[in-house]
Every structure is written in C-alpha cells, then in structure tokens.
Design a protein around this motif. Structure first.
Motif, PDB file in Angstrom:
ATOM      1  N   GLU A 197      -2.631  10.687  -2.775  1.00 13.25           N
ATOM      2  CA  GLU A 197      -2.752  10.274  -1.370  1.00 13.25           C
ATOM      3  C   GLU A 197      -1.347  10.313  -0.798  1.00 13.25           C
ATOM      4  O   GLU A 197      -0.409   9.774  -1.401  1.00 13.25           O
ATOM      5  CB  GLU A 197      -3.324   8.853  -1.223  1.00 13.25           C
ATOM      6  N   VAL A 198      -1.226  10.944   0.342  1.00 10.62           N
ATOM      7  CA  VAL A 198       0.083  11.068   0.964  1.00 10.62           C
ATOM      8  C   VAL A 198       0.336   9.823   1.817  1.00 10.62           C
ATOM      9  O   VAL A 198      -0.436   9.525   2.722  1.00 10.62           O
ATOM     10  CB  VAL A 198       0.153  12.351   1.838  1.00 10.62           C
ATOM     11  N   LEU A 199       1.386   9.121   1.488  1.00 11.78           N
ATOM     12  CA  LEU A 199       1.658   7.869   2.219  1.00 11.78           C
ATOM     13  C   LEU A 199       3.071   7.894   2.795  1.00 11.78           C
ATOM     14  O   LEU A 199       3.994   8.407   2.159  1.00 11.78           O
ATOM     15  CB  LEU A 199       1.512   6.664   1.291  1.00 11.78           C
ATOM     16  N   ALA A 200       3.181   7.372   3.976  1.00  9.77           N
ATOM     17  CA  ALA A 200       4.490   7.342   4.640  1.00  9.77           C
ATOM     18  C   ALA A 200       5.334   6.191   4.110  1.00  9.77           C
ATOM     19  O   ALA A 200       4.828   5.098   3.891  1.00  9.77           O
ATOM     20  CB  ALA A 200       4.284   7.188   6.142  1.00  9.77           C
ATOM     21  N   PRO A 206       4.288   0.517   5.684  1.00  8.70           N
ATOM     22  CA  PRO A 206       3.449   1.208   6.685  1.00  8.70           C
ATOM     23  C   PRO A 206       2.624   0.221   7.515  1.00  8.70           C
ATOM     24  O   PRO A 206       2.419   0.455   8.710  1.00  8.70           O
ATOM     25  CB  PRO A 206       2.530   2.090   5.841  1.00  8.70           C
ATOM     26  N   LEU A 208      -5.399   9.914   8.554  1.00  6.49           N
ATOM     27  CA  LEU A 208      -5.544  10.314   9.953  1.00  6.49           C
ATOM     28  C   LEU A 208      -5.833   9.053  10.778  1.00  6.49           C
ATOM     29  O   LEU A 208      -6.736   8.300  10.463  1.00  6.49           O
ATOM     30  CB  LEU A 208      -6.727  11.283  10.057  1.00  6.49           C
ATOM     31  N   GLN A 243      -5.084  10.216  16.550  1.00 11.03           N
ATOM     32  CA  GLN A 243      -5.062  11.625  16.170  1.00 11.03           C
ATOM     33  C   GLN A 243      -6.438  12.253  16.299  1.00 11.03           C
ATOM     34  O   GLN A 243      -6.569  13.367  16.764  1.00 11.03           O
ATOM     35  CB  GLN A 243      -4.586  11.767  14.721  1.00 11.03           C
ATOM     36  N   ASP A 250     -11.306   3.372   3.019  1.00  9.83           N
ATOM     37  CA  ASP A 250     -11.600   1.924   3.128  1.00  9.83           C
ATOM     38  C   ASP A 250     -13.092   1.636   3.244  1.00  9.83           C
ATOM     39  O   ASP A 250     -13.524   0.766   4.005  1.00  9.83           O
ATOM     40  CB  ASP A 250     -10.890   1.297   4.348  1.00  9.83           C
ATOM     41  N   GLY A 266      -7.197   0.557  -5.495  1.00  8.18           N
ATOM     42  CA  GLY A 266      -6.763  -0.769  -5.958  1.00  8.18           C
ATOM     43  C   GLY A 266      -7.028  -1.067  -7.418  1.00  8.18           C
ATOM     44  O   GLY A 266      -7.216  -2.220  -7.781  1.00  8.18           O
ATOM     45  N   ALA A 267      -7.030  -0.030  -8.246  1.00 10.42           N
ATOM     46  CA  ALA A 267      -7.156  -0.292  -9.684  1.00 10.42           C
ATOM     47  C   ALA A 267      -5.808  -0.758 -10.187  1.00 10.42           C
ATOM     48  O   ALA A 267      -4.862   0.011 -10.229  1.00 10.42           O
ATOM     49  CB  ALA A 267      -7.616   0.970 -10.404  1.00 10.42           C
ATOM     50  N   GLN A 278      -7.499   5.068  -7.932  1.00  9.53           N
ATOM     51  CA  GLN A 278      -6.142   5.062  -7.396  1.00  9.53           C
ATOM     52  C   GLN A 278      -5.675   3.624  -7.445  1.00  9.53           C
ATOM     53  O   GLN A 278      -6.436   2.721  -7.149  1.00  9.53           O
ATOM     54  CB  GLN A 278      -6.197   5.551  -5.939  1.00  9.53           C
TER      55      GLN A 278
HETATM   56  P1  C2E Z   1      -4.648   3.057   2.893  1.00 11.30           P
HETATM   57  O1  C2E Z   1      -5.003   4.362   3.498  1.00 11.30           O
HETATM   58  O2  C2E Z   1      -5.817   2.245   2.412  1.00 11.30           O
HETATM   59  O3  C2E Z   1      -3.659   3.317   1.729  1.00 11.30           O
HETATM   60  C1  C2E Z   1      -3.740   2.707   0.517  1.00 11.30           C
HETATM   61  C2  C2E Z   1      -2.799   1.587   0.474  1.00 11.30           C
HETATM   62  O4  C2E Z   1      -3.091   0.819  -0.688  1.00 11.30           O
HETATM   63  C3  C2E Z   1      -1.335   1.974   0.282  1.00 11.30           C
HETATM   64  O5  C2E Z   1      -0.538   1.019   0.970  1.00 11.30           O
HETATM   65  C4  C2E Z   1      -1.082   1.810  -1.192  1.00 11.30           C
HETATM   66  O6  C2E Z   1       0.262   1.606  -1.562  1.00 11.30           O
HETATM   67  C5  C2E Z   1      -1.913   0.650  -1.491  1.00 11.30           C
HETATM   68  N1  C2E Z   1      -2.357   0.596  -2.908  1.00 11.30           N
HETATM   69  C6  C2E Z   1      -2.604   1.600  -3.779  1.00 11.30           C
HETATM   70  N2  C2E Z   1      -2.998   1.128  -4.984  1.00 11.30           N
HETATM   71  C7  C2E Z   1      -2.985  -0.203  -4.876  1.00 11.30           C
HETATM   72  C8  C2E Z   1      -3.284  -1.224  -5.804  1.00 11.30           C
HETATM   73  O7  C2E Z   1      -3.650  -1.023  -6.986  1.00 11.30           O
HETATM   74  N3  C2E Z   1      -3.208  -2.495  -5.375  1.00 11.30           N
HETATM   75  C9  C2E Z   1      -2.791  -2.731  -4.064  1.00 11.30           C
HETATM   76  N4  C2E Z   1      -2.722  -4.024  -3.651  1.00 11.30           N
HETATM   77  N5  C2E Z   1      -2.503  -1.820  -3.164  1.00 11.30           N
HETATM   78  C10 C2E Z   1      -2.614  -0.544  -3.572  1.00 11.30           C
HETATM   79  P2  C2E Z   1       0.519   1.474   1.997  1.00 11.30           P
HETATM   80  O8  C2E Z   1       1.207   2.685   1.485  1.00 11.30           O
HETATM   81  O9  C2E Z   1       1.303   0.293   2.279  1.00 11.30           O
HETATM   82  O10 C2E Z   1      -0.299   1.902   3.195  1.00 11.30           O
HETATM   83  C11 C2E Z   1      -0.973   0.996   3.971  1.00 11.30           C
HETATM   84  C12 C2E Z   1      -1.788   1.674   4.966  1.00 11.30           C
HETATM   85  O11 C2E Z   1      -0.948   2.336   5.914  1.00 11.30           O
HETATM   86  C13 C2E Z   1      -2.688   2.740   4.420  1.00 11.30           C
HETATM   87  O12 C2E Z   1      -3.803   2.219   3.905  1.00 11.30           O
HETATM   88  C14 C2E Z   1      -2.914   3.594   5.613  1.00 11.30           C
HETATM   89  O13 C2E Z   1      -3.986   3.114   6.345  1.00 11.30           O
HETATM   90  C15 C2E Z   1      -1.628   3.464   6.396  1.00 11.30           C
HETATM   91  N6  C2E Z   1      -0.815   4.655   6.180  1.00 11.30           N
HETATM   92  C16 C2E Z   1       0.068   4.882   5.199  1.00 11.30           C
HETATM   93  N7  C2E Z   1       0.613   6.106   5.391  1.00 11.30           N
HETATM   94  C17 C2E Z   1       0.041   6.652   6.477  1.00 11.30           C
HETATM   95  C18 C2E Z   1       0.179   7.908   7.143  1.00 11.30           C
HETATM   96  O14 C2E Z   1       0.928   8.788   6.786  1.00 11.30           O
HETATM   97  N8  C2E Z   1      -0.591   8.136   8.253  1.00 11.30           N
HETATM   98  C19 C2E Z   1      -1.447   7.168   8.691  1.00 11.30           C
HETATM   99  N9  C2E Z   1      -2.174   7.435   9.754  1.00 11.30           N
HETATM  100  N10 C2E Z   1      -1.631   5.980   8.079  1.00 11.30           N
HETATM  101  C20 C2E Z   1      -0.858   5.732   6.967  1.00 11.30           C
END
Ligand code: C2E
Ligand code: CA
Ligand code: CA
Length: 960
Positions: free
Chosen positions: A734-737, A749, A796, A800, A858, A914-915, A933
């Motif tokens: 998953e691509v995360l900012a 984020p 997304l 967007q 989600d 959230g594993a 993930q």
């Molecule tokens: P999301 O799409 O549900 O992304 C998953 C979030 O869960 C990520 O937080 C990730 O770090 C976190 N996560 C992954 N595994 C676990 C785990 O085992 N336990 C827990 N507690 N958390 C876990 P992150 O990176 O802080 O992102 C939060 C939210 O920010 C994302 O939720 C997403 O909605 C948004 N986001 C992040 N990057 C982008 C992006 O490039 N574009 C857009 N539009 N939204 C983004």
C-alpha cells in the motif's frame, strides 16, 4: 253609568236644596271671657259652592229675633261660604282674633294634599263693625269686637270649601303663641341653615360626592322649613298663602335629595350597577315632578310624599342588607334611618289626621332638622376619620410615613445618643425571636447577626457616625430562633443634630431572603451546567486560572487539564433521541465524578465534552492512568430503557509545563491532543506534545509547506507490504504518504491529509503518490520475477474521485508505465463511494476499463452491506483494522469469517488490515483471508527498503 247618574242627581239635589230652601238659623257659640282659644273648625256651617250670593238666617239675638241677611261675594263669582255666630254672654266688650291658617300639615292628606292657601277673603257680621284683617304671613287673621250681651252672626267668604282649621283667639295669647313659634322656628331654621352651609363647605373642601349629596338634603330641608314657617312668602314677597308651588317643589326636592344622599353615601354604584339605574330613574321621575308641580302642585306633592315613604322603607331594607354584609357605612346610618322612619310614620299620621295637635307640625319640622343633623354627623365622621389621608391633604412627612407602611418596609431607627435600636416587632416575628430581642443597644444585634456580617455591620455604623454623612445600605443575615438565617437589607441615613453630631440613624429594613435565594440560585445557574449540575466552562476556566496562579506562586503544584469527549455521540444522540442523550451525559458525568480526587474539578465544557482540572496528581504516568480509568468508566454499558448503549471516549491531556502557560493555552493544547486522539480512531487518550501544536494552529503554514514538499518531491512515498498469508510472501504494497517536515519532524498522514483535502492540495498529492507508486511498481515488476505480479494500491480521496479529469490522469499514468493489468489498485473508502453511488459507479467502471484495480478500503466501518457494494466493480476489499485488532474478544472471528466468505463469493480478494501479531496472522489465515497488512509484517518503508524486502523473499517465491 248608574253611579254617575245617581251622583249627578245628588249634586243637583244638594244645590237645589241650598238655593231653594233658605238657610237655617245658626246656633250661637258662646265666647267665654277667660278662654285663650276656641276651636271653631267643626262649629261653622260650610256652604260649599253656594253661588255668588248667600242668604242666611242669623242666630236669634238676645231679643230672640231671627233676621235674614244676604251676602254677596266681592268679585261676584260663585263661592263657598262659612257661617257661624258668636255670643258674648258677659257684660264686657271682648276683642277676639279669628284665625284660619293657610297651611295645615295635620290632615293635609297623602294624595292630592292640601298645600295651603289663603282661606277667608272677607267676613261680614250681621251687626256691628266688620272684623278687620290683621297682618300675618301664615294665616287669615280677623279682629272681631263683640259688644256685651250681643249675638253676632258672621258670614265668611271662602276661597275654597276647605277650612282645615278655624280658631277664635284671645289676641294677647295669640301674639304670645306666634312669638313663641317664631323663636322656635328661628332656632330650627338657624340650625338648618348652618348645617346646609357647613355641609356645603365640607363639600368644597373634601370634594367627595357624599358631601354635596348631604348638603343638597340639608338645603332641601332648609327650603322646606322656610316655606313651612312662612319665611318664603316674606323673602319672595308672595301673595298670602300663594306658595303651594314652592311647597310642592320643596317636598319633591326632599324626596330627590334623600335618594341622592342614600346612593352617594352607600356608594351603591360600587356594589351593583343596578342600583345606579334604579337611583337614576327614581331621580329623573322625581325631577319630572317639578314639571308636574307647575301644572298641579298638589299631584306633585302627593307623589313626592308617597316617594318619601317608599324611599324610607326601601332605604331601610338596603341599609340593613348592607349592614349585615358588614358594610361600615350602612351600619353607621342605621340610627339616623330609624329616626327617619319614625319621622315618616309621624308625618304620615299627621297628614292623615291621626295625629292632630298644634305642636306636631313644628315638631316634625324640628325632626327633619334633627335627621339632617344626624346625617351630617355620620358623614362628618367619614370626613375626619382617616378620610383626610385619602384626599391628599397630607404633609410630605405623613406621605413618607404612609409610603413606608404601603411598601411593607420595616422601620429601623437607631437613637445614637441613647444607643437604642428600634424596629417594629415584624422583624422579631419573622425570626421567631422574643419581642424586644432586637430592641436595645446596637451591640445586641451582633449576637443575632451572621458571624460573617458582624464586622461589616459594625464598621458601617461606625463609619457613618464618624463621617456624619453617607448612607447605610447593607444586606446582612439575622439568625432566627431555629438557627436559620434570613437576609435583610438595611437602608438608613444619619440625622445630624444641632451640634453637628449624628443623633440618630433612621431607615428601613426589608426582608430580602427570597430575593437573595433566587439570586444565589441564578448565580449557581450562571456557572453551572443545568443538566449535570457540574461547573460550566466559565467556572472551569476560572478555577483553572486560579490553579495556575497558585502554581506560579507555589512552584510545586502542577495543574493538568484533560478534555474527555464521547466518541460518535452525535450518532447516538440522533438514533436514540435527545432526552436519552441527556441521560447518557448525566450518567457519564456521575461516573466521572466518582473517579476524581477532591481537589479536582470536573466540568461540562460543551455538548459531550467534559473538562477535568487535575490537582490531585502531578506525575504524568499517574495522570495518564487516571485518564485510562476514566475511559474505562465510560466504557461500561449504559442501560437505557431496554437497551444497552456502549460508548467510548477520547481524552486529550495536557500537562503543566511552565509558569508562562495561561489557562487558554492549556485548554487549546488539550483540545489539540484530543483531536489527535480522535483522528487516531478515538477510544484513546493522547498527551499533548509540542509537535502536535502547529497542526492545530497553523493550517495555512502547513498547507504551504506541504505544497512545497510535493513540488520539491520531498514528500515521502512509502510502501507497506501486503502479505499473502498462504506462503507469507509479499503480494503487494500500500502506498502511503510520509512527511518529514524540515522543522517539525514527522507528521502523520492523519494530520496532513485532512489539511490537503480541505485546501484542494489532495489532487496534486494524489497524483504525486499515484505517479511515484506506479513508477516504483513498474520498476519492481521489471526487476523482480514473481510468479504472480506484484501490486500496489494507492489511496484515493473524495476530492479526487469527484474531479472530472481523474480518469485522464489515471489513464496517463497507466500509459506511461507498462504495468500488468489490474496491479495498480486504487483504494477508495466505502463512505466515499456511497456518498454519490450513481456517479461513483460510472467513474469506477471507467477506471476499471482503463485497467486499474479497485480496492474497497476500511471495509466494515460504514453501514452498507457487502452485497450492495457488489454493484461496484471492486476486485479487493480491505477489512478495517478495528475488526482485526480487537481479536479474540468477542464475536469478531465470526464476523470476519462472514466478511471473508462473502468477499470471496463475490469474486473479490480480501486484505485484512492491522495484523499486529503472529496470532492475528494465523487466525486470519485460518479464517480464509488470503492477504494481510499490518505492523507484524512491517510498517510502511521507503522504496529502497521495500526493494530490499522483496529481494529477501524466499527463493522459491521468486522462481516458482
Ligand atoms: P489507510 O488507508 O487505512 O491506511 C492504513 C493505515 O493503517 C496506515 O496509516 C498504516 O500505517 C496503518 N497500519 C498498517 N498496519 C497497521 C497495524 O498493524 N496496526 C495499526 N494500528 N495501524 C496499521 P497511515 O500511514 O498513518 O495512514 C493513515 C491514513 O491516511 C490512511 O489510512 C489513508 O486513509 C490516509 N493516507 C495515507 N496516505 C495517503 C495518500 O497517499 N493519499 C490519500 N488520499 N490518503 C492517504
Ligand atoms: Ca488505505
Ligand atoms: Ca485502511
């Protein structure tokens, strides 16, 4: 018809009798020499309407000869005549007066009363000198001289057939009698006149309707007496006995003024409007009689007499009824009215002739004056008994005194020289104290005063005496016998004596207990939340400020602030109703109060937000533990009716840092921390760290910085592995900012994405992530040989999706990088799609056609069902981490299994988010979930790190 005929015949016969048959000789009446008066009334022969001439036989003289004489009327008209003969049996010549009064009340009758008139025109004797008329105002008086031994027959020419009284008087006696009456009448008239005048003056002074009414009655009586006593003729120079009209007027006025008086005095209009009508009609009728009187005085007088009687009786009844109702005025009028009734009875007996003597007429006149006198006294009592106050004839001092009584204030008077306080016993009664407790030296008051009010009371009194001016305005409490306190307000002023010293302080005391308690309640309401009774925001801030001030001075105490907010309370409120919401807030408040220390202040700051000022703990660990305890307290289910409501809350905490902090700073920091906790999913507490601060504060700055980061490509593009549970290989990312702010460090984020969304920057950010992600994915797909092509999913945002050139953008990205179809996935949340289903369906369809994969992010946090989402071309669902995290606790496994099964049924891949542990991973695998993930498999890492991870994959995975 018959009766009239008989009557006519009788009349004719009578006339015939007198005309044809010569009159009989009259019997001579001997005139005793020593008798004062001789009543001739019934001894004369009346020849009613006997024609212009009368022939009579004289009484036989001493010689026994009867002669005939003829008398002719003076004006030659038909007249009535009276014939009588007098005999002087003595041997002296005697002079006598023949007296026929004009008016006689006695026997004047009720109907068509005889109102008096001149009675005798002339008297012709059978011999000797004709009687000479004497001057008199009230009677025809003739002087006759009878020679010794002579018998003289007299023929009197009458004005009417009536001769109510005819007497022969000894001249001296008559003069004496007249003189005596004149004196009496003078006295009576004098009293009556004075009364009338006095009552009139009273009216001018007092102006109440009662007085003119009484005065009118007095004047009517005066007029009546004047007429009755013959003064009227004298004053108005009328013909003898020519006052019938005035007499009638007087009687009518008597009746009318009596009615007016009764009405005015008893204030009858106040009791019943009907009385007004009745009185008015009676009055109009009576005054109409004045007109009638002109035409026929007798009729008018008759009606007036009758009315007088009726008024007397009806008035008596009215007075008695009102008296029984306890009406003072009516009671006071009873004696007077009784006299009036007696007078009326006497008058009635007189006019009907039942009562017939000489003094009855003057006596009745006097009686009338007596009645008016009594009425005058009754009325005057009202004039002087307190009545003055009502009329405004009072001094300013009196007015002030009255105003005090009216206002219900209690007088407070302190005689400074003698040191004695005087107050009305009302104060003592209010306090249930023995009378006299508060009367005495000022120091005695100190015992009764509330301890907190004593010094102030003493100081104020001292100040006023020292300064000799000023004003005492003080509110204090006095203890009642049972120990309760009542509030009193004292307002007093010093009074300076001639030596310039304060001689006394005088003012008023007012019981203001009720006012005070109401005020206190208001005061409480002003600073307390009326639902929970907790202090409100204002009071909370005040206490916080006080605590901070104390901390600054003390240097030891460290006030901490918490703000606790119920998660999703709005939804709860919407679904179960406001009143249920209220009782939830109340329940939560009660639970929280039980958890906190005595020095701590819990307050309801707003809606579902509670503020807590913590003074009982200073150690950060203990404070966080307290917050944890509070959250747990909120977590236990709240039963409402037949349902159980599960609530969670988020807590923001800010700890005391340094003395520069203001209350506002602390609150803002706490709110920032709370927002952070909320953004991280709620049901958690966050302690404020300075790093959080700018986010909440300076969104504009952050926006510019973020724009800069995207432009300069310093915004981190990180990759979180998504594991295929079957063989634990990396299936995709998953691509995360990630943003490492040059000054503020790492920013999550959860904080900057909302800012980007708000500012519209999310489009650029999204494209940036998409491009970088696609680029990286293309690289990996080229460099690593995997049995199944690696995928990457890019998030997304809603902005967007609604942007119309999203499709072109995605198309451009896809065309630039040659990717395996469906491996670049777009992650959209359920709520995003559902907010505009038709439009979303179309856009998603187009994206899908372009070769993009679609991932439902989600899943499970929204409300829609999976089957409904089937309408959209998703190929992957991502189960929200909340389902996985709370693993093993409840029915989650069942739910997870169902979701997984349904996803598969619909032909979708399932990724669990959230594993965090191996146990999670295992369970997920057992549930049939193919991808996972989570932190257990690694956090989001840089592209290089991710490449290393890929390289470290088991060889068989690379080759298989
Ligand atoms: P999301 O799409 O549900 O992304 C998953 C979030 O869960 C990520 O937080 C990730 O770090 C976190 N996560 C992954 N595994 C676990 C785990 O085992 N336990 C827990 N507690 N958390 C876990 P992150 O990176 O802080 O992102 C939060 C939210 O920010 C994302 O939720 C997403 O909605 C948004 N986001 C992040 N990057 C982008 C992006 O490039 N574009 C857009 N539009 N939204 C983004
Ligand atoms: Ca996501
Ligand atoms: Ca997610």
């Amino acid at each position: 018809m018959g009766i009239r005929k008989i009557l006519a015949a009788l009349l004719l016969g009578l006339i015939g009798f007198f005309v044809t048959v010569p009159a009989w000789a009259v019997e001579p009446i001997p005139v005793p020499i020593d008798a004062d008066a001789l009543d001739l009334t019934n001894m004369v022969e009346i020849h009613a309407n006997a024609g212009p001439r009368l022939q009579v036989s004289t009484a036989p003289g001493a010689d026994g000869i009867v002669r005939r004489i003829e008398v002719a009327s003076r004006d030659g008209k038909n007249k009535s005549w009276a014939v009588f003969a007098l005999a002087n049996t003595s041997d002296e010549q005697i002079d006598r007066l023949l007296v026929a009064p004009y008016f006689q009340l006695v026997g004047s009758k009720l109907f068509w009363p005889d109102l008096g008139s001149s009675r005798i025109t002339a008297i012709t004797p059978s011999q000797g000198i004709a009687p000479t008329r004497q001057k008199s105002l009230e009677a025809d008086v003739f002087l006759v001289t009878l020679d010794p031994g002579s018998v003289v027959t007299f023929v009197a020419e009458l004005t009417s057939p009536n001769l109510p009284q005819f007497r022969l008087w000894e001249p001296d006696t008559y003069t004496e009698k007249v003189n005596a009456y004149t004196l009496y009448r003078g006295i009576v008239l004098g009293i009556s006149g004075l009364l009338a005048l006095f009552l009139t003056i009273l009216f001018v002074v007092k102006g109440t309707v009662m007085f003119p009414a009484t005065a009118a009655l007095a004047w009517a009586v005066l007029a009546y007496l004047c007429i009755d006593f013959g003064f009227w003729n004298l004053v108005f120079n009328l013909k003898e006995g020519g006052d019938q009209l005035y007499r009638a007027y007087a009687e009518v006025m008597l009746a009318a003024s009596l009615i007016i008086f009764l009405y005015a005095y008893l204030n009858l209009n106040r009791w019943n409007i009907h009385y007004s009508h009745l009185a008015l009609t009676t009055l109009v009728l009576l005054l109409g009689l004045i007109g009638v009187a002109v035409w026929d005085p007798s009729i008018a007088a008759g009606i007036a007499r009758l009315s007088l009687g009726i008024i007397g009786v009806l008035g008596f009844i009215t007075i008695m009824v009102l008296a029984f109702q306890g009406y003072d005025r009516a009671i006071m009028l009873i004696p007077t009215w009784c006299l009036l009734i007696a007078w009326l009875i006497g008058a009635a007996m007189t006019i009907t002739g039942t009562l017939a003597n000489d003094i009855v007429q003057p006596a009745l006149g006097g009686g009338l004056v007596l009645i008016v006198l009594l009425i005058g006294f009754t009325v005057m009592q009202h004039a002087f008994a307190g009545g003055a106050i009502a009329q405004g004839l009072i001094s300013d001092v009196e007015r002030r005194a009255l105003a005090l009584t009216g206002a219900g204030d209690i007088i407070w008077d302190w005689d400074v020289d003698r040191d004695r306080i005087f107050t009305a016993h009302e104060v003592e009664d209010l306090l249930n104290l023995r009378h006299g407790t508060l009367e005495g030296p000022a120091r005695d008051w100190l015992e009764v005063l509330h301890p907190q009010d004593r010094d102030r009371f003493r100081a104020t009194l001292d100040a006023v005496i020292d300064q000799r001016r000023g004003k005492i305005v003080q509110t204090f409490r006095l203890r009642s016998e049972d120990g309760h306190f009542r509030w009193f307000r004292l307002r007093a002023r010093p009074i300076i004596g001639s030596d310039g010293e304060v001689i006394r302080c005088v003012g008023t005391l007012l019981d203001v207990t009720e006012e005070r308690t109401a005020e206190e309640r208001l005061l409480h309401d002003a600073v307390h939340d009326n639902l929970t009774g907790l202090p409100n925001r204002e009071l909370f801030m005040d206490r916080l400020q006080a605590a901070l001030a104390f901390a600054r001075a003390d240097g030891k105490s460290k006030p901490a602030v918490m703000i606790l907010n119920l998660d999703r309370f709005k939804q709860v409120n919407d679904s179960i109703g406001l009143s249920a919401g209220d009782s939830i807030l109340l329940t939560v408040a009660r639970r929280l109060v039980r958890m906190i220390g005595e020095q701590d202040t819990l307050s309801r700051i707003s809606g579902d937000q509670y503020g807590l000022l913590v003074l009982s703990e200073t150690e950060p660990d203990r404070i966080v533990a307290l917050a944890d305890g509070l959250r747990k307290a909120v977590r236990s289910p709240i039963t409402f009716g037949d349902r159980e409501i599960f609530l969670t809350c988020s807590v923001g905490i800010s700890l005391y840092e340094d003395e520069k902090q203001t209350a506002e700073d602390l609150i803002t920091n706490t709110e920032i921390a709370l927002n952070h906790a909320k953004r991280l999913g709620g049901d958690r507490q966050e302690v404020f760290r300075p790093i959080l601060r700018p986010l909440g504060k300076n969104i504009i700055d952050m926006e510019t910085d973020l724009r800069e980061a995207i432009r300069k490509e310093t915004l981190g593009v990180f990759f979180q592995p998504i594991i295929r549970l079957e063989d634990r290989t990396i299936a995709g990312f998953e691509v995360l900012a990630r943003w490492n702010h040059p000054k503020r460090g790492k920013i999550a984020p959860a904080e900057f994405i909302p800012v980007a969304e708000q500012s519209g920057l999310i489009n650029e950010l999204g494209m940036y992530m998409l491009e970088k992600g696609a680029h990286q994915l293309a690289f990996w797909q080229r460099e690593t040989a995997l049995p199944r092509p690696l995928f990457a999913s890019v998030n997304l945002s809603s902005r967007q999706l609604l942007k119309h050139d999203l499709i072109n953008d995605v198309k451009a990205v896809l065309s630039r990088s040659s990717l395996a179809p469906g491996t670049l996935k777009l992650e959209l949340t359920e709520s995003l799609v559902m907010s505009n289903p038709e439009y979303s369906a179309k856009v998603l369809e187009r994206l899908r056609a372009l070769g993009a994969g679609l991932s439902l992010d989600d899943f499970g946090t929204g409300h829609s069902s999976l089957s409904y989402l089937q309408r959209f071309p998703f190929d992957t669902i991502k189960i929200d981490q909340s389902f996985v995290k709370a693993n093993g606790k409840s029915a989650r496994p069942v739910l997870l299994r169902t979701i997984v099964a349904m996803g598969h049924d619909l032909g979708m891949s399932v990724v669990a988010e959230g594993a965090e542990s191996e146990a999670d991973a295992l369970e997920l695998y057992q549930l049939g979930c193919e991808f996972a993930q989570g932190f257990h498999f690694g956090q989001a890492v840089s592209a290089d790190e991710a490449t290393k991870l890929l390289r470290r994959q088991p060889a068989e995975a690379h080759t298989a």
